[in-house]
Design a protein around this motif. Structure first.
Motif, short mmCIF file in Angstrom:
data_model
loop_
_atom_site.label_atom_id
_atom_site.label_comp_id
_atom_site.label_asym_id
_atom_site.label_seq_id
_atom_site.Cartn_x
_atom_site.Cartn_y
_atom_site.Cartn_z
N GLU A 21 3.20 14.64 1.43
CA GLU A 21 2.75 13.24 1.44
C GLU A 21 3.87 12.30 1.02
O GLU A 21 4.05 11.22 1.61
CB GLU A 21 1.55 13.07 0.49
CG GLU A 21 0.28 13.71 1.00
CD GLU A 21 -0.89 13.42 0.07
OE1 GLU A 21 -0.79 12.48 -0.74
OE2 GLU A 21 -1.90 14.14 0.15
N LYS A 22 4.64 12.71 0.01
CA LYS A 22 5.76 11.88 -0.45
C LYS A 22 6.76 11.66 0.67
O LYS A 22 7.22 10.53 0.90
CB LYS A 22 6.43 12.57 -1.64
CG LYS A 22 7.67 11.84 -2.15
CD LYS A 22 8.34 12.63 -3.26
CE LYS A 22 9.65 11.97 -3.68
NZ LYS A 22 10.36 12.77 -4.70
N ASN A 23 7.10 12.72 1.39
CA ASN A 23 8.05 12.60 2.50
C ASN A 23 7.50 11.68 3.59
O ASN A 23 8.25 10.90 4.19
CB ASN A 23 8.37 13.98 3.07
CG ASN A 23 9.12 14.85 2.08
OD1 ASN A 23 9.79 14.35 1.18
ND2 ASN A 23 9.02 16.17 2.23
N ARG A 24 6.19 11.79 3.84
CA ARG A 24 5.59 10.96 4.88
C ARG A 24 5.62 9.49 4.50
O ARG A 24 5.97 8.62 5.33
CB ARG A 24 4.16 11.42 5.14
CG ARG A 24 3.49 10.72 6.32
CD ARG A 24 2.22 11.39 6.76
NE ARG A 24 1.20 11.38 5.70
CZ ARG A 24 0.82 12.45 5.01
NH1 ARG A 24 1.38 13.62 5.25
NH2 ARG A 24 -0.12 12.35 4.09
N PHE A 25 5.27 9.17 3.26
CA PHE A 25 5.30 7.78 2.81
C PHE A 25 6.73 7.24 2.81
O PHE A 25 6.97 6.09 3.23
CB PHE A 25 4.68 7.65 1.42
CG PHE A 25 3.19 7.79 1.40
CD1 PHE A 25 2.39 7.08 2.27
CD2 PHE A 25 2.57 8.65 0.49
CE1 PHE A 25 1.01 7.21 2.25
CE2 PHE A 25 1.19 8.78 0.46
CZ PHE A 25 0.41 8.07 1.35
N GLN A 26 7.67 8.02 2.35
CA GLN A 26 9.07 7.57 2.32
C GLN A 26 9.59 7.31 3.73
O GLN A 26 10.30 6.33 3.97
CB GLN A 26 9.94 8.61 1.62
CG GLN A 26 9.77 8.65 0.11
CD GLN A 26 10.61 9.72 -0.55
OE1 GLN A 26 10.90 10.76 0.05
NE2 GLN A 26 11.01 9.49 -1.81
N ALA A 27 9.23 8.19 4.67
CA ALA A 27 9.68 8.01 6.05
C ALA A 27 9.11 6.73 6.65
O ALA A 27 9.82 5.99 7.35
CB ALA A 27 9.27 9.22 6.88
N GLU A 28 7.83 6.44 6.38
CA GLU A 28 7.22 5.23 6.94
C GLU A 28 7.84 3.98 6.31
O GLU A 28 8.06 2.98 7.00
CB GLU A 28 5.71 5.24 6.72
CG GLU A 28 5.02 4.06 7.39
CD GLU A 28 3.51 4.12 7.34
OE1 GLU A 28 2.87 3.11 7.70
OE2 GLU A 28 2.96 5.17 6.95
N ILE A 29 8.11 4.03 4.99
CA ILE A 29 8.72 2.88 4.33
C ILE A 29 10.11 2.61 4.91
O ILE A 29 10.48 1.46 5.19
CB ILE A 29 8.81 3.13 2.81
CG1 ILE A 29 7.40 3.09 2.19
CG2 ILE A 29 9.70 2.09 2.14
CD1 ILE A 29 7.36 3.52 0.74
N GLU A 30 10.90 3.68 5.11
CA GLU A 30 12.24 3.51 5.65
C GLU A 30 12.23 3.02 7.09
O GLU A 30 13.10 2.27 7.52
CB GLU A 30 13.00 4.83 5.55
CG GLU A 30 13.31 5.25 4.11
CD GLU A 30 13.89 6.64 4.02
OE1 GLU A 30 14.09 7.27 5.09
OE2 GLU A 30 14.14 7.12 2.89
N ALA A 31 11.21 3.47 7.86
CA ALA A 31 11.14 3.08 9.28
C ALA A 31 10.54 1.70 9.49
O ALA A 31 10.75 1.07 10.52
CB ALA A 31 10.34 4.13 10.06
N TYR A 68 0.83 -1.21 0.00
CA TYR A 68 0.00 0.00 0.00
C TYR A 68 0.86 1.26 0.00
O TYR A 68 0.62 2.20 -0.77
CB TYR A 68 -0.92 0.00 1.22
CG TYR A 68 -1.60 1.32 1.48
CD1 TYR A 68 -2.70 1.73 0.73
CD2 TYR A 68 -1.11 2.19 2.47
CE1 TYR A 68 -3.31 2.95 0.95
CE2 TYR A 68 -1.72 3.42 2.70
CZ TYR A 68 -2.81 3.79 1.94
OH TYR A 68 -3.41 5.01 2.16
N LEU A 69 1.90 1.28 0.85
CA LEU A 69 2.77 2.46 0.93
C LEU A 69 3.48 2.70 -0.40
O LEU A 69 3.57 3.85 -0.87
CB LEU A 69 3.80 2.28 2.04
CG LEU A 69 3.25 2.29 3.48
CD1 LEU A 69 4.35 1.93 4.48
CD2 LEU A 69 2.63 3.63 3.83
N HIS A 70 3.98 1.65 -1.03
CA HIS A 70 4.67 1.82 -2.32
C HIS A 70 3.69 2.26 -3.41
O HIS A 70 4.05 3.10 -4.26
CB HIS A 70 5.38 0.53 -2.72
CG HIS A 70 6.66 0.30 -1.97
ND1 HIS A 70 6.74 -0.52 -0.86
CD2 HIS A 70 7.92 0.80 -2.15
CE1 HIS A 70 7.98 -0.53 -0.41
NE2 HIS A 70 8.72 0.27 -1.17
#
Length: 528
Positions: free
Chosen positions: A436-446, A383-385
């Motif tokens: 939104e892009k930064n938020r999704f990237q941060a969650e994927i990395e974490a 979903y995040l990707h």
């Protein structure tokens, strides 16, 4: 008033309701109480001598038209008043009674004085503050004003501690009046005795009922109960509607297309299920389900079913299929076991392994199997990707639109105010998209996949695996290119990046333990 020869009261008569008698040589007039002295009944009898009985002309002269009245209304009213009946005399009835006598007709017994009957008070009663099964249905509009006839809202979902109803006190009656004008007491209504059944407690001097557990209310024979089981004796249809129950649901028949069944403690369906939504916080047991690619099962316990076709399943437990699993998407945090049949088409994902008698079909239909994966994690990562890719596409599209608008503004072509407004709107949206892009990237990395000791990337085949079966075990994804027969266990070869086809071992035996033994044997041979 006519002359009377005798008078008899009721105290020495055999009839306890006889009040008094007026009698002379011509008639006998009897007065009796009716309805506990609420009425006074008069009965008239003409007294005839032997000569009058034998001589009709003499009788006609006595009681026929033109003869002297035997009994007049004043006579009759006087008799009643002499016996203390005054206020309740029914004057029209008196005149009709005397008119019949005057016409030579012996009148039918008639009530000549009428009191007022007392009215008993209303009985106490129990008022339910929740709806129970079998009550009138209640349809509700959605936000767009539509009504779904399957949403009957036929009963209330009961929660622990919820007030179920109150007992109302009986009411006093309305006092009546007897023929003497005296009051007649009215009975007070009878109190209602509420009995507390299963899951119910009474408080405040047994005047209020409260739930001790969740479920639905049943009120029968003055007993109020709360049960956590809903039994549907036959098929689910429009008379039953969608089911959303705080307890266990047991359906004895079928569930046709487009109905929803939800419960908190488990679902059992004895018949066939169509393209429906089945959801439970507990286990689910159904005979079969043909979902037509839109039917769905979500269960937070184990799933037991004979046959699944074109169904989406999310199971937070084990999935046990007796016969066949066909063209379905099944995800399990436990095992997927097809005991006597095949997995054909679709996709199956199970954290603790997959086992079936046959995998795939002779036609080579694609069948995807993934074992050793915790699907809530992978679903969230997917979903995040997907969201990130969508945001990146939108950012690119806005950047492509900004360049020509900026050129128009520099060249002062077109309506400058409109161009500026359009640029402002796009830049604001672009800013939100970057956030939104930064938020999704941060969650994927974490985010990191959760670790479970029960993860078992292993697939068991007890009879045959066909061509076209694609398997993902650990980091290896491979398609079976040839038909293989026999009892086989398939695990990842972590050293060579391929799959191992091994003699069958129980599904509970962990793949990493099997490979560890293989490595140990291989190392021992190398050392030797």
């Amino acid at each position: 008033m006519s002359d009377t020869r005798g008078k008899e009261n009721s105290h020495n008569g055999a009839d306890p309701e006889l009040f008094f008698v007026e009698e002379n040589s011509q008639y006998k007039l009897s007065f009796s109480f009716v309805n506990n002295k609420i009425g006074c009944l008069a009965q008239f009898e003409i007294l005839l001598s032997e000569a009058e009985l034998n001589d009709i002309s003499t009788l006609a002269d006595r009681i026929g038209p033109g003869s002297k009245a035997l009994l007049t209304p004043p006579d009759l009213i006087g008799f009643l008043q002499q016996n203390k009946i005054k206020e309740t005399i029914d004057y029209p009835a008196v005149y009709l009674f005397c008119a019949a006598i005057d016409m030579g007709i012996e009148p039918e017994p008639a009530i000549l004085a009428r009191g007022i009957e007392p009215v008993a008070g209303a009985n106490g009663w129990f008022e339910l503050t929740v709806k129970i099964s079998g009550e009138e249905t209640e349809f509700k509009e959605d936000e767009e004003g539509h009504i779904d006839l399957r949403n009957l809202n036929a009963y209330s979902e009961i929660e622990v501690g919820q007030k179920l109803g109150v007992v109302h006190s009986p009411k006093d009656g309305v006092t009546g009046m007897n023929v003497f004008g005296l009051p007649v007491a009215a009975e007070r209504g009878k109190p209602f005795k509420l009995l507390a059944g299963e899951g119910v407690t009474l408080k405040y001097d047994n005047r209020a009922a409260f739930a001790q557990k969740s479920g639905r209310a049943i009120f029968e024979k003055q007993t109020l109960s709360v049960v956590d089981q809903l039994i549907i004796p036959g098929d689910v249809d429009l008379s039953v509607g969608n089911i959303n129950f705080n307890g266990f649901v047991d359906i004895k028949g079928d569930v046709p297309d487009a109905f929803d069944v939800r419960s908190t403690k488990g679902i059992k369906i004895a018949g066939a299920v169509g393209a429906c939504h089945i959801e439970s916080s507990g286990s689910v047991e159904i005979f079969s389900m043909a979902g037509k690619e839109i039917g769905q099962i979500i269960c937070h316990g184990d799933l037991y079913v004979n046959y699944l076709n074109q169904v989406k399943v999310q199971c937070y437990g084990d999935v046990y299929v007796t016969r066949e699993l066909r063209n379905s998407q099944v995800k399990s945090t436990g095992k997927i076991i097809v005991e006597q049949g095949a997995i054909i088409g679709g996709q199956c994902t199970a954290m603790e392994g997959i086992e079936a008698k046959i995998l795939g079909t002779s036609s080579g239909q694609k069948t995807e199997l993934v074992a050793g994966v915790y699907f809530p994690d992978t679903d969230r990562f997917d979903y995040l990707h997907d969201q990130l890719r969508s945001v990146v596409r939108q950012i690119k599209a806005i950047n492509n639109a900004l360049e020509p608008l900026n050129r128009l503004l520099l060249k002062k072509q077109g309506n400058s105010n409109t161009v500026r407004l359009r640029l402002t709107v796009l830049k604001e949206k672009l800013l939100r998209l970057h956030q939104e892009k930064n938020r999704f990237q941060a969650e994927i990395e974490a985010s990191r996949p959760q670790k479970f000791s029960t993860k078992n990337p292993k697939i068991n085949v007890t009879k045959k695996i066909m061509e076209g079966v694609c398997m993902t075990l650990g980091k290896v994804t491979a398609e079976n290119k040839i038909e293989r027969t026999g009892a086989i266990s398939i695990i990842e070869n972590t050293r060579d990046g391929e799959l191992r086809y091994l003699p069958l071992s129980p599904i509970r035996v962990m793949a990493n333990n099997i490979e560890a033994e293989i490595f140990a044997e291989s190392d021992a041979e190398s050392d030797g």
